[in-house]
Design a protein around this motif. Structure first.
Motif, mmCIF file in Angstrom:
data_model
loop_
_atom_site.group_PDB
_atom_site.id
_atom_site.type_symbol
_atom_site.label_atom_id
_atom_site.label_comp_id
_atom_site.label_asym_id
_atom_site.label_seq_id
_atom_site.Cartn_x
_atom_site.Cartn_y
_atom_site.Cartn_z
ATOM 1 N N GLU A 43 77.755 119.289 -21.978
ATOM 2 C CA GLU A 43 79.167 119.231 -21.568
ATOM 3 C C GLU A 43 79.373 118.236 -20.429
ATOM 4 O O GLU A 43 80.458 117.684 -20.254
ATOM 5 C CB GLU A 43 79.653 120.615 -21.096
ATOM 6 C CG GLU A 43 79.843 121.637 -22.208
ATOM 7 C CD GLU A 43 81.130 121.427 -23.018
ATOM 8 O OE1 GLU A 43 81.939 120.538 -22.682
ATOM 9 O OE2 GLU A 43 81.312 122.160 -24.015
ATOM 10 N N THR A 97 78.382 108.933 -17.143
ATOM 11 C CA THR A 97 78.760 107.667 -17.765
ATOM 12 C C THR A 97 77.544 106.750 -17.913
ATOM 13 O O THR A 97 76.643 106.744 -17.071
ATOM 14 C CB THR A 97 79.884 106.984 -16.963
ATOM 15 O OG1 THR A 97 80.391 105.889 -17.732
ATOM 16 C CG2 THR A 97 79.393 106.435 -15.635
ATOM 17 N N THR A 119 77.516 108.385 -26.135
ATOM 18 C CA THR A 119 76.200 108.894 -25.749
ATOM 19 C C THR A 119 75.970 110.272 -26.379
ATOM 20 O O THR A 119 74.880 110.556 -26.883
ATOM 21 C CB THR A 119 76.105 108.976 -24.213
ATOM 22 O OG1 THR A 119 76.396 107.678 -23.680
ATOM 23 C CG2 THR A 119 74.729 109.404 -23.755
ATOM 24 N N SER A 120 77.017 111.094 -26.398
ATOM 25 C CA SER A 120 76.879 112.445 -26.960
ATOM 26 C C SER A 120 76.549 112.382 -28.446
ATOM 27 O O SER A 120 75.738 113.174 -28.944
ATOM 28 C CB SER A 120 78.177 113.219 -26.758
ATOM 29 O OG SER A 120 78.463 113.313 -25.387
ATOM 30 N N TYR A 156 79.453 115.059 -18.120
ATOM 31 C CA TYR A 156 79.728 113.646 -18.452
ATOM 32 C C TYR A 156 78.998 112.748 -17.461
ATOM 33 O O TYR A 156 79.290 112.741 -16.276
ATOM 34 C CB TYR A 156 81.240 113.399 -18.409
ATOM 35 C CG TYR A 156 81.639 111.946 -18.578
ATOM 36 C CD1 TYR A 156 80.947 111.098 -19.448
ATOM 37 C CD2 TYR A 156 82.716 111.422 -17.876
ATOM 38 C CE1 TYR A 156 81.318 109.778 -19.608
ATOM 39 C CE2 TYR A 156 83.100 110.096 -18.025
ATOM 40 C CZ TYR A 156 82.400 109.279 -18.895
ATOM 41 O OH TYR A 156 82.776 107.964 -19.041
#
Ligand code: GTP
Ligand code: MG
Lengths: 522, 171
Positions: B30, B34, B17-18, B32
Motif C-alpha cells: 500500500e 516513488t 512499480t506495483s 507509495y
C-alpha cells in the motif's frame, strides 16, 4: 528529320513544299534549334548534368557505381594529399587526434603500471622467494612472477547489447557471487544513460570506471556492444586493452547479428569462450595495497630519502665550512697576524701567513671556536708588527731587560752604596720611571723587586742582614729620587749564594750586589 | 533464448512499480515509494510454447517537475502505458506519452493499462474514453492481482508475434 543543310538550301521549285513544311513544323523547329544549341554548347550541357547529378547518383547507389567511382576517388584523394596535405590533416584531426591521445595515455598508463610492478618485484622479499623457487623448480623466473603476482581477479564478464541493455552473454568464476546478470546488465546501461543525461559529455565519451570498495568495473565499448567485467582488487591498466581487443573481435565476428539484434541471444553463445578468457587474474587482491604502497615507497621514498640525506649533508657541511671561514676571518682581523692563504685540501684546512710573537695564538683561538685541531695545519712565519700596541709592548720588554741587567756593587761586609756608584742611581731611577710609564700606557701595573745579594764568605746571619740592608739602601735611595715607594719592594736574595760559591775571590764582588727583577711584564 | 526490453511508462503514482512487483514477485504494498530514475526487473514467461525473458524497465513517472527520461526507452521492444482509473488526467498523459514515444522510437508494440480496478467505483475514466484510442487495453488491479498477468502476457504475445514476423524469411 530535316537537316540544317537542307533548310539552308531550299530549291526554287521546292518553295511551296518549304512553306508547307514551315507551317507544319515551325514550332518544333524552334524547339529542335534550342535543343541543338544545348547539345552543342558544352557549358550548357554541364549545367544540365549538374542539375541532375546528385539525384542520378542516389538512384544508382549500387555496387557498380561504387566500383566505377573507387579508382577516381582514390586518385583524387592521393592528389589532394600530395598537393595540400594540411587540409586532409585538419579534417581528420578531430577524429584521429582524440584516438591517438587516448592510445598514448593508455600506453603510458600501462607503462607506469608495469614499472611500478617491476619495482615491486625487484625489491621485495617476495621476489627473493620467487627467485629461490625458480632455482628450485627450474622454472623461468618470469613464469614464477606471473604465476604468483597477479593481484586482481576478474570475477564476471558481461557482453551487453548497447542499444537495448540486454545481456548477450555472461561468464563468471565459481567464486563469484552472481546476482541476476540480466538485471546487472540492464542497470549498467541505465547508469550509462543516467551519467550521460546528468553531465554533458562529448560524443564518443563513455563511462569508463565504476568502483565500490574492493570491486571495480572494466567497461569497454564497441559500436553495438559493451564488454564489461567485475574486478576484485586493482586491475592493471592493460586489462582494459584485453577487454577492448576481445570486444573488437566479437564486434567483427558478430557484426551482423549485433546490428540487427532483436532479442535472440543464442546467436552469441559462441562468444562465451572469449568471455571466459577474460576471467583473468590470480593471487590475493588484498596484498595489492601493501605492495603498491611498497612500490610507492620504493619509487618515491627512496629518491626522497636520498635527496633529504643529500640536502642534510649539504646543509651540515655548509654550516661547518661557514665556521671555518669565520675562524679564518677572525684570525686575519687579529692584531699581529697576517693571513695570506686559507684553503681546504682533502679534509684538512690550511692556514698560512705571518705572525707577530706577541699576537694571539691561533691554536688557542681554534680551541675557543670549538673547531677540531686535527683538521687544520697552521704555517706562520714570524714578523714584527708595526702595530702601536705591539711596539709599546716590545719597548716595555726592552726596558725590563735593560733594568734587570743593572746592579749596584758593594765592598765586603758593607751595605752602604759606594760613592763611585751613586751616579748610577739617577740613571736607574729614570729607567724605572719610564718602565712604569710604559707599562701603565699598556694598562699594566708593574712591581720592581730590589734584591739584595751577598758572597758566600761569612756567617749566614750576617750575610742575610747584609743582603737585606743592601736592598733597602738602594730602595730608599731610589724613593728619594722620585720613584713611587709602592712600586718597589726590597727583598733578600739568598739563592745567589750557591752561584757565588763557585766563583773566585776577585769575582765575588759581583755577588755583593743589589739587582732588579721586574714583576708584571711577560 | 529470446529477450525483450519493455518499459513501464505513465504519470507518477499510477501503479507502474506495483504492477511489476505483482507480476514478478506476486506482492503488493500500500505504501507509495516513488521510483527515482529507473528500476529494472526480469521475468521469464512462456507464450504459445515459446519462452521469452522480459526485461522490465520501470521508469520514474512524469510529474510537473520531472520529464520522462527518453534515453531509457532506447532499444525497447515494447512498452506499457499505465493510467490510473481514478485520475482521468493520467489517461490524457498516457496518450501524450504515446505520441512522444512514437516520435522518438517509431511505432513499436505497446498496450494501454488502466490500473486500480479494485477502486472501480471511484474511477473517473470511462470505457468510452479508453475505447476512442483503439489501442489494445487492459484493466488491472495491482492490489488484487486481476488482469496483471494477462496484460504482461498479452504484450509478450504481441512481441513474440512481431518478432516472428521480423525473422520470417523474405523480410
Ligand atoms: N488501490 C490500489 N492502489 C494501488 C494500485 N496500484 C498501485 N497502487 C498504489 O498507488 C500508489 C502508487 O503506486 P506505485 O506503483 O508506486 O506508482 P508508480 O507509478 O510506480 O509511481 P512513480 O514511481 O512515482 O511513478 C501506491 O501507494 C500503491 O500502493 C492498485 O491497483 N490499487
Ligand atoms: Mg514507481
Amino acid at each position: 528529320m530535316p537537316t540544317d543543310g537542307a533548310a539552308k538550301r531550299p530549291a526554287a521549285d521546292d518553295q511551296p513544299l518549304a512553306e508547307l513544311r514551315a507551317i507544319l513544323l515551325g514550332p518544333d523547329r524552334a524547339a529542335w534549334e534550342s535543343m541543338r544549341q544545348r547539345l552543342d554548347n558544352p557549358s550548357r550541357r554541364a549545367e544540365d548534368v549538374a542539375s541532375v547529378l546528385a539525384e542520378a547518383v542516389r538512384l544508382r547507389s549500387d555496387a557498380k557505381l561504387r566500383r566505377a567511382l573507387q579508382p577516381l576517388l582514390e586518385e583524387a584523394l592521393q592528389l589532394s594529399v600530395q598537393s595540400n596535405p594540411r587540409m586532409l590533416a585538419d579534417a581528420l584531426f578531430p577524429i584521429f587526434g582524440k584516438a591517438i591521445r587516448k592510445a598514448i595515455t593508455a600506453e603510458l598508463d600501462g607503462m607506469l603500471q608495469s614499472l611500478s610492478h617491476t619495482l615491486e618485484q625487484r625489491f621485495s622479499w617476495r621476489s627473493l622467494r620467487w627467485r629461490w623457487e625458480s632455482i628450485r623448480t627450474g622454472k623461468p623466473y618470469a613464469e614464477i612472477v606471473l604465476l604468483r603476482s597477479l593481484l586482481y581477479r576478474v570475477e564476471q564478464v558481461f557482453l551487453i547489447h548497447r542499444k537495448t541493455g540486454l545481456l548477450l552473454q555472461h561468464a563468471a568464476t565459481d567464486a563469484a557471487e552472481t546476482k541476476d546478470p540480466e538485471m546487472v546488465s540492464g542497470m549498467l546501461t541505465a547508469i550509462q544513460d543516467f551519467v550521460r543525461d546528468s553531465v554533458s559529455v562529448a560524443e564518443g565519451e563513455n563511462l569508463e570506471t565504476v568502483r565500490m570498495g574492493d570491486i571495480g568495473m572494466v567497461l569497454t565499448y564497441g559500436p553495438d556492444a559493451i564488454l564489461s567485467g567485475f574486478v576484485r582488487g586493482v586491475a592493471p591498466r592493460n586489462l582494459s586493452r584485453v577487454f577492448q581487443d576481445t570486444l573488437d573481435t566479437i564486434e567483427r565476428e558478430k557484426a551482423e547479428a549485433l546490428h540487427s539484434f532483436t532479442g535472440e541471444t543464442s546467436e552469441f553463445d559462441s562468444c562465451r569462450p572469449r568471455l571466459e578468457a577474460c576471467l583473468a587474474g590470480q593471487g590475493k587482491p588484498g596484498e595489492r595495497k601493501a605492495t603498491s604502497r611498497m612500490a610507492g615507497a620504493l619509487l618515491f621514498g627512496l629518491p626522497a630519502l636520498v635527496i633529504i640525506a643529500l640536502a642534510g649533508w649539504w646543509i651540515y657541511s655548509a654550516a661547518v665550512e661557514r665556521r671555518w671561514s669565520n675562524f679564518a676571518h677572525r684570525l686575519s682581523s687579529e692584531p699581529g697576524i697576517v693571513l695570506t692563504s686559507f684553503e681546504k685540501r682533502g679534509g684538512t684546512h690550511y692556514l698560512a701567513g705571518l705572525r707577530d710573537p706577541l699576537a694571539a695564538d691561533p691554536a688557542a683561538l681554534l680551541y675557543a671556536e670549538g673547531l677540531p685541531s686535527d683538521k687544520v695545519t697552521f704555517h706562520f712565519e714570524e714578523y714584527h708588527s708595526l702595530q702601536p700596541s705591539f711596539a709599546a709592548q716590545r719597548r716595555l720588554v726592552e726596558l725590563k731587560e735593560e733594568l734587570q741587567r743593572r746592579a749596584f756593587r758593594f765592598p765586603t761586609g758593607s751595605s752602604a752604596i759606594p760613592p763611585e756608584q751613586r751616579f748610577l742611581l739617577d740613571d736607574v731611577a729614570a729607567q724605572i720611571l719610564s718602565l712604569i710609564k710604559a707599562a701603565s700606557a699598556l694598562g699594566r701595573t708593574i712591581q720592581i723587586e730590589v734584591r739584595g745579594n751577598h758572597d758566600p764568605a761569612g756567617t749566614e746571619q750576617l750575610n742575610s742582614m747584609l743582603a737585606r740592608s743592601r736592598a733597602q739602601n738602594v730602595e730608599a735611595a731610589l724613593i728619594s729620587l722620585g720613584v713611587p715607594a709602592a712600586r718597589l719592594a726590597a727583598v733578600p736574595e739568598d739563592k745567589e749564594r750557591e752561584t757565588c760559591a763557585a766563583v773566585k775571590e776577585e769575582e765575588r764582588l759581583f755577588c755583593r750586589s743589589a739587582s732588579f727583577r721586574v714583576i708584571g711584564v711577560p | 533464448m529470446l529477450k525483450k526490453k519493455i518499459c513501464m511508462v505513465g504519470q507518477f503514482g499510477v501503479g507502474k512499480t506495483s504492477l511489476v512487483r505483482r507480476f514478478v514477485d506476486s506482492i503488493f504494498d500500500e505504501r507509495y515509494l516513488t521510483t527515482i530514475g529507473v528500476k529494472i526487473d526480469r521475468k521469464d514467461v512462456s507464450v504459445d510454447g515459446k519462452s521469452l525473458t522480459l526485461m522490465l524497465w520501470d521508469l520514474a513517472g512524469e510529474d510537473d517537475l520531472a520529464q520522462l527520461n527518453v534515453s531509457h526507452l532506447r532499444g525497447a521492444s515494447g512498452y506499457i502505458l499505465v493510467a490510473d482509473g481514478c485520475r482521468a488526467s493520467t489517461l490524457e498523459k498516457a496518450a501524450e506519452l504515446q505520441q512522444r514515444i512514437t516520435q522518438t522510437l517509431g511505432p513499436i508494440p505497446f498496450v494501454l493499462v488502466v490500473n486500480k480496478a479494485d477502486l472501480r467505483d471511484q474511477w473517473e475514466v470511462q470505457s468510452s474514453q479508453v475505447a476512442q484510442y483503439g489501442w489494445p487495453t487492459f484493466e488491472t488491479s495491482a492490489k488484487a492481482g486481476s488482469g496483471v498477468e494477462e496484460m504482461f502476457l498479452g504484450l509478450a504475445a504481441i512481441l513474440i508475434r512481431s518478432h516472428a514476423a521480423s525473422e520470417a524469411p523474405g523480410q
